[in-house]
Write a protein that holds these residues in place. Structure first.
Motif, PDB file in Angstrom:
ATOM      1  N   ARG A   1       9.484  -3.590  -1.075  1.00 34.94           N
ATOM      2  CA  ARG A   1       7.927  -3.169  -1.075  1.00 34.94           C
ATOM      3  C   ARG A   1       7.232  -3.368   0.497  1.00 34.94           C
ATOM      4  N   GLY A   2       7.878  -4.473   1.128  1.00 32.71           N
ATOM      5  CA  GLY A   2       7.165  -4.062   2.442  1.00 32.71           C
ATOM      6  C   GLY A   2       7.461  -2.957   3.308  1.00 32.71           C
ATOM      7  N   ASN A   3       8.761  -2.296   2.957  1.00 28.70           N
ATOM      8  CA  ASN A   3       8.764  -1.069   3.655  1.00 28.70           C
ATOM      9  C   ASN A   3       7.849  -0.146   3.226  1.00 28.70           C
ATOM     10  N   LEU A   4       7.873  -0.029   1.922  1.00 29.21           N
ATOM     11  CA  LEU A   4       6.654   0.599   1.121  1.00 29.21           C
ATOM     12  C   LEU A   4       5.034   0.680   1.566  1.00 29.21           C
ATOM     13  N   THR A   5       4.864  -0.638   1.950  1.00 23.58           N
ATOM     14  CA  THR A   5       3.651  -1.126   2.437  1.00 23.58           C
ATOM     15  C   THR A   5       3.418  -0.539   3.943  1.00 23.58           C
ATOM     16  N   ARG A   6       4.511  -0.535   4.763  1.00 27.20           N
ATOM     17  CA  ARG A   6       4.497  -0.154   5.986  1.00 27.20           C
ATOM     18  C   ARG A   6       4.238   1.320   6.003  1.00 27.20           C
ATOM     19  N   ARG A   7       5.025   2.026   5.286  1.00 25.05           N
ATOM     20  CA  ARG A   7       5.029   3.327   5.378  1.00 25.05           C
ATOM     21  C   ARG A   7       3.627   4.018   4.905  1.00 25.05           C
ATOM     22  N   THR A   8       2.872   3.168   3.931  1.00 27.61           N
ATOM     23  CA  THR A   8       1.682   3.609   3.485  1.00 27.61           C
ATOM     24  C   THR A   8       0.689   3.477   4.730  1.00 27.61           C
ATOM     25  N   VAL A   9       0.805   2.142   5.263  1.00 27.77           N
ATOM     26  CA  VAL A   9      -0.202   2.106   6.140  1.00 27.77           C
ATOM     27  C   VAL A   9      -0.002   2.909   7.351  1.00 27.77           C
ATOM     28  N   LEU A  10       1.038   3.323   7.804  1.00 27.02           N
ATOM     29  CA  LEU A  10       1.410   4.298   8.846  1.00 27.02           C
ATOM     30  C   LEU A  10       0.800   5.596   8.494  1.00 27.02           C
ATOM     31  N   GLN A  11       1.026   5.899   7.318  1.00 26.32           N
ATOM     32  CA  GLN A  11       0.811   7.404   6.984  1.00 26.32           C
ATOM     33  C   GLN A  11      -0.688   7.512   6.995  1.00 26.32           C
ATOM     34  N   ARG A  12      -1.601   6.303   6.526  1.00 25.80           N
ATOM     35  CA  ARG A  12      -2.979   6.484   6.576  1.00 25.80           C
ATOM     36  C   ARG A  12      -3.468   6.158   7.949  1.00 25.80           C
TER      37      ARG A  12
ATOM     38  N   ARG B   1      -9.694  -2.230   9.601  1.00 25.56           N
ATOM     39  CA  ARG B   1     -10.134  -0.770   8.741  1.00 25.56           C
ATOM     40  C   ARG B   1      -8.764  -0.322   7.912  1.00 25.56           C
ATOM     41  N   LEU B   2      -7.578  -0.628   8.107  1.00 30.93           N
ATOM     42  CA  LEU B   2      -6.505  -0.246   7.483  1.00 30.93           C
ATOM     43  C   LEU B   2      -6.275  -1.120   6.252  1.00 30.93           C
ATOM     44  N   ALA B   3      -6.526  -2.499   6.613  1.00 33.21           N
ATOM     45  CA  ALA B   3      -6.356  -3.461   5.373  1.00 33.21           C
ATOM     46  C   ALA B   3      -7.395  -2.893   4.193  1.00 33.21           C
ATOM     47  N   ALA B   4      -8.620  -2.551   4.466  1.00 36.05           N
ATOM     48  CA  ALA B   4      -9.384  -2.151   3.702  1.00 36.05           C
ATOM     49  C   ALA B   4      -9.230  -0.725   2.958  1.00 36.05           C
ATOM     50  N   GLU B   5      -8.887   0.038   3.743  1.00 32.46           N
ATOM     51  CA  GLU B   5      -8.520   1.486   3.020  1.00 32.46           C
ATOM     52  C   GLU B   5      -7.435   1.413   2.166  1.00 32.46           C
ATOM     53  N   VAL B   6      -6.225   0.706   2.556  1.00 34.01           N
ATOM     54  CA  VAL B   6      -5.137   0.468   2.095  1.00 34.01           C
ATOM     55  C   VAL B   6      -5.056  -0.440   0.694  1.00 34.01           C
ATOM     56  N   GLY B   7      -6.068  -1.383   0.902  1.00 34.93           N
ATOM     57  CA  GLY B   7      -6.143  -2.432  -0.129  1.00 34.93           C
ATOM     58  C   GLY B   7      -4.952  -3.580   0.122  1.00 34.93           C
TER      59      GLY B   7
END
Length: 216
Positions: free
Chosen positions: A8-19, A36-42
């Motif tokens: 889950r942590g790796n997936l979150t990291r990939r999602t954040v970095l993609q955005r 900003r990333l926290a707000a946009e990624v949720g």
């Protein structure tokens, strides 16, 4: 349980970095922030902070993520091709398709961010400069291999030809974005084909147009 948490942590990291890379390609690395990333990624800002620790570390991780993308989708597939002039041409075509397809919303990630940090010494600039050097060196090596294969003339200067080809790629990217006109990619593909034919020992090797960039 531990493995699931790591996944889950790796997936979150990939999602954040993609955005983050998407934002940086349009607005620059300075416009990505933990909040900003926290707000946009949720996810929580503290969750973002736990992953990266600082804005600079987030910027560095974003650049590394973009490097990995280009390695996986551009460099690695090209390495599988036979050495020669067609490999040089297909490398350029693949780059043009990537920019034209807006894999990153701002076109080429490194074109946007390198301009932003060109005159700003520090770790982010160093990482961007290193990535650019490796890209240039790879293009030069592909050209050298085509010379050794006897498909580019022996008097071809790899550094100069690489500079010319990369200038056409960057020019297509910036013109297409600024004027919202994708014909710039067609023009670059045509110019690259003609330049390579002018240096080829047998121009007929390049007679077939690429699948997604039909050239004259």
């Amino acid at each position: 349980m531990g493995d699931a948490r790591i996944a889950r942590g790796n997936l979150t990291r990939r999602t954040v970095l993609q955005r983050a890379a998407e934002i940086a390609s349009v607005e620059g690395l300075e416009n990505i922030s933990l909040g900003r990333l926290a707000a946009e990624v949720g996810i929580s800002k503290s969750g973002i902070f736990a992953l990266f620790g600082s804005k600079e570390e987030l910027q560095l991780a974003t650049v590394r993520s973009a490097i990995s993308f280009y390695l996986e989708h551009l460099i690695t597939p090209n390495r599988q091709l036979p050495e020669g002039i067609v490999k040089v041409r297909l490398l350029c075509d693949s780059w043009l398709r990537s920019s034209m397809g807006r894999v990153f919303p701002g076109g080429c990630f490194f074109f946007a961010t390198s301009v932003e940090f060109a005159a700003r010494p520090g770790p982010v600039r160093d990482l961007l400069a290193g990535a650019q050097r490796e890209w240039i060196h790879y293009v030069e090596r592909v050209i050298v291999a085509a010379i050794e294969a006897g498909e580019l003339t022996a008097d071809t200067d790899p550094a100069t030809l690489a500079f010319e080809l990369l200038s056409l790629l960057d020019g297509a990217n910036s013109t297409a974005l600024l004027h919202d006109d994708d014909t710039a990619y067609q023009k670059a593909a045509t110019a690259i084909l003609r330049r390579l034919r002018s240096a080829a020992t047998d121009p007929a090797l390049l007679c077939d147009p690429p699948a997604l960039l039909t050239v004259a």
